[in-house]
Write an enzyme that holds these catalytic residues in place. Structure first.
Site, PDB file in Angstrom:
ATOM      1  N   TYR A  61       0.850  -1.185   0.000  1.00  0.00           N
ATOM      2  CA  TYR A  61       0.000   0.000   0.000  1.00  0.00           C
ATOM      3  C   TYR A  61       0.890   1.242   0.000  1.00  0.00           C
ATOM      4  CZ  TYR A  61      -3.966  -2.949   1.475  1.00  0.00           C
ATOM      5  OH  TYR A  61      -4.951  -3.906   1.562  1.00  0.00           O
ATOM      6  N   GLY A 212     -18.789   1.397  -3.162  1.00  0.00           N
ATOM      7  CA  GLY A 212     -19.622   2.592  -3.184  1.00  0.00           C
ATOM      8  C   GLY A 212     -21.035   2.386  -3.681  1.00  0.00           C
TER       9      GLY A 212
END
Length: 323
Positions: A61, A212
């Site tokens: 990440y 989402g």
């Protein structure tokens, strides 16, 4: 804010928060911009203050940035945090190149992670997925060796099949399975989740809002720069049909006085005591609403309505979760 409740991670695993904090979006990932570092650190520390001790990161990440960030946030309060680290993914210039799961690579990865995090032992260590390039027995056996050496406390796995989970568990007890799971992505209910429950493995469920889709905030068409454009679920008629399905969740949320996002998290939480919603947050303002979601309860009729309306296959078009 009230402190979060705890759960045993797996049948004989450690006591951790029932809500996990996903730290990935605090760093530049896949070309996105990183968030304000001081706010990200404050978010982690506020989460710890409220009993959210499960921190999820990955050595890839932000090319190590996320581990450095977590390390800064937990400095001086190591005992407050349970640190989960994924490894194995190889990126270059934000482009996915593949996996490196060789034992020699794993031993290299973990030393860098320990230095970036500023700790001596990683609580939960897991390959980000298994692709068959290295036998499961070798990957898991290497982590088992790291546990013996004291560099790792517990073994985790991520995004794998039920068959791979059984193989891994046969080599060394698996404490936790990290996997995408939501009202919109229920394909793992057929074999993977029952296998984890049978073996006494805790489930760390990410992508609770299905990228989402279940927030109730998306409209068609999506803005030109939206990363969701890469997934068939968010394209053309698929998006229009899927957003229509989300209307029921929006209506129920309005009736219960909550947001669709909160109900999406609450549904995952309601799937069992062995289930932890893993929610990405990078701002302190998100903590109260997500913690409140863990207190939401559904009536039998509400749960039946959600399970029927969002039955497996109800949401059309795949994402990266359908591999």
């Amino acid at each position: 804010m009230t402190t979060i409740t705890k759960m045993n991670l797996g049948l004989n695993g450690p006591l951790v928060s029932k809500l996990g904090l996903g730290c990935m979006r605090m760093s530049p990932v896949w070309g996105s911009k990183g968030n304000d570092e001081s706010e990200s650190i404050a978010t982690i520390q506020t989460a710890l203050d409220n009993g959210i001790n499960f921190l999820n990161t990955g050595d890839f990440y932000g090319a190590g940035h996320n581990e450095l960030l977590v390390g800064k946030a937990i400095k001086g309060r190591r005992d407050d945090a349970f640190v989960s680290v994924k490894f194995g993914a190889i990126f270059y210039n934000n482009q996915w190149l593949g996996l490196d799961l060789r034992p020699v690579a794993i031993k290299n990865f973990i030393n860098y992670s320990l230095v970036r995090l500023g700790i001596d032992t990683i609580d939960l260590y897991q390959p980000c997925r298994l692709d068959g390039s290295v036998p499961v027995e070798e990957v898991i056996g290497t982590i088992a060796d790291l546990i013996t050496e004291g560099k790792v406390r517990y073994l985790g796995v991520s995004e794998i099949t039920a068959e791979q989970l059984r193989k891994a568990h046969a080599v060394h007890p698996v404490t936790a399975l990290e996997i995408g799971y939501s009202l919109a992505d229920r394909q793992i209910e057929q074999d993977l989740l029952p296998t984890a429950k049978e073996l006494g493995i805790g489930v760390v469920a990410f992508a609770n809002t299905a990228e989402g889709l279940l927030t109730g905030e998306l409209t068609a068409p999506l803005p030109a720069g939206s990363y969701q454009h890469h997934f068939p679920r968010f394209q053309g008629e698929n998006l229009i049909r899927n957003l229509a399905k989300v209307e029921l969740l929006k209506q129920m949320a309005w009736e219960k006085g909550h947001t669709p996002t909160q109900l999406a998290i609450a549904w995952v939480n309601a799937q069992g005591e062995h289930m932890m919603p893993l929610v990405s947050m990078s701002r302190r303002t998100r903590l109260p609403e997500n913690m409140e979601a863990m207190q939401i309860r559904f009536t039998a009729a509400e749960m039946d309505a959600l399970n029927t309306h969002f039955a497996p296959g109800a949401i059309v078009g795949g994402t990266y979760l359908q591999r």
